[in-house]
Design an enzyme around this catalytic site. Sequence first.
Site, PDB file in Angstrom:
ATOM      1  N   ASP A 104      -4.879   1.664  -6.204  1.00 22.00           N
ATOM      2  CA  ASP A 104      -4.589   1.512  -4.779  1.00 22.00           C
ATOM      3  C   ASP A 104      -5.055   0.135  -4.326  1.00 22.00           C
ATOM      4  OD1 ASP A 104      -3.772   2.137  -2.177  1.00 22.00           O
ATOM      5  OD2 ASP A 104      -4.679   4.130  -2.225  1.00 22.00           O
ATOM      6  N   GLU A 137      -0.524  10.584   0.687  1.00 21.91           N
ATOM      7  CA  GLU A 137      -1.882  10.024   0.628  1.00 21.91           C
ATOM      8  C   GLU A 137      -2.322   9.527   1.986  1.00 21.91           C
ATOM      9  OE1 GLU A 137      -4.984   6.854   0.141  1.00 21.91           O
ATOM     10  OE2 GLU A 137      -2.989   6.736   1.033  1.00 21.91           O
ATOM     11  N   GLU A 138      -1.381   8.927   2.732  1.00 19.18           N
ATOM     12  CA  GLU A 138      -1.732   8.296   4.009  1.00 19.18           C
ATOM     13  C   GLU A 138      -2.129   9.299   5.091  1.00 19.18           C
ATOM     14  OE1 GLU A 138      -2.310   5.311   4.333  1.00 19.18           O
ATOM     15  OE2 GLU A 138      -1.073   4.095   3.012  1.00 19.18           O
ATOM     16  N   ASP A 162       0.865  -1.179   0.000  1.00 16.40           N
ATOM     17  CA  ASP A 162       0.000   0.000   0.000  1.00 16.40           C
ATOM     18  C   ASP A 162       0.902   1.230   0.000  1.00 16.40           C
ATOM     19  OD1 ASP A 162      -1.922   1.934   0.395  1.00 16.40           O
ATOM     20  OD2 ASP A 162      -2.343   1.393   2.473  1.00 16.40           O
ATOM     21  N   HIS A 216      -1.879  -2.312   5.931  1.00 13.13           N
ATOM     22  CA  HIS A 216      -1.233  -1.543   7.007  1.00 13.13           C
ATOM     23  C   HIS A 216      -0.579  -2.457   8.037  1.00 13.13           C
ATOM     24  CE1 HIS A 216      -3.130   2.722   6.464  1.00 13.13           C
ATOM     25  NE2 HIS A 216      -2.739   2.181   5.326  1.00 13.13           N
TER      26      HIS A 216
END
Length: 331
Positions: free
Chosen positions: A219, A196-197, A166, A305
């Site tokens: 994504d 982005e995170e 990711d 994650h």
Amino acid sequence: MENLNIDLLKKIVSTYSPAGNETRICQLIKKEVEPYADEIYTDALGNLIVRKKGTGKKVLLAGHMDQIALMVTYVDDKGFLRFTNIGGISPAVTYSQRVIFENGTIGVIGCEKIDSLKDLTLDKLFIDIGATSKEEAEERVSIGDVCVYYSEVIVDDRHMIAPALDDRIGCYIMIEILKTMKSSKNDIYFVFTVQEEVGTRGAKTAGYAIEPDVAISFDVTATGDTPKARPMAVQLGHGPAVKVKDNSILCHPKVKNLMIDNAKKHSIPYQLEVLEFGGTDSGAIHLTRSGVPSGVLSIPTRYIHSTCEMVSLSDVKQTINLSIKILEEEI
């Protein structure tokens, strides 16, 4: 579609580049795509923008370079580090993991004594870099320094397991599209986004500057194929997922149907994705200026994650195949 370049993929997912400091992965990608670009530049926020010129519609493709991370907030007298999160960090996933800082310092996540796992929160955790005093720790790490999960990349003939899939897998897919696509009338901007995170920040500024006619993000997305998983009609190995909805976007029917029609036309397997949480770069891009019809091609991924995110290599191949077919059309 030829076999995937696994060596490049390993290099991409192993590169230290947390949100807010994407320099290393940006440099790696730039070197890889320069021979295929008509125009290449980095904007003020750090997005890498690679243009493949055409006379048709302006198409923005987005995949984010950054990864979730931990930032040092405090060093105690014995040299243990306290930290805050950059992006979505789970205490349960983080406990006992290894982390690595930009300068190569490696640490282990430890935990204070707790009576129950219900008490496990980020503020109960600390980073142990093997220092015996505050002074020794501060010779190697400073307040504000950032570390990321540190774990071996594993690949077999069907799957890849790695941290930072990711969304390095999205970046990899964009690189392979750029290398493999023969021709397109569309004016295509491959945007490797930053931050982005922490709120799709790079996509927001890039979308505003480029002002595309259409946008597609690449994504990861969750799956519903593990034991007693949250019900979700996405599985590993069943092809790319055409997003219908997530918390940041209701995908434009024009873009969604463009993906579905091409998948059917070229006999490429696909799935439909309704994600009940999270968001992607398209969530920011579709609201820029007067609005941009936007969609997402998602790569089914287990254990997002974590240090062991898992994707199917066949899904990656089919995402590249479908993307090329879409872009070869005049959008």
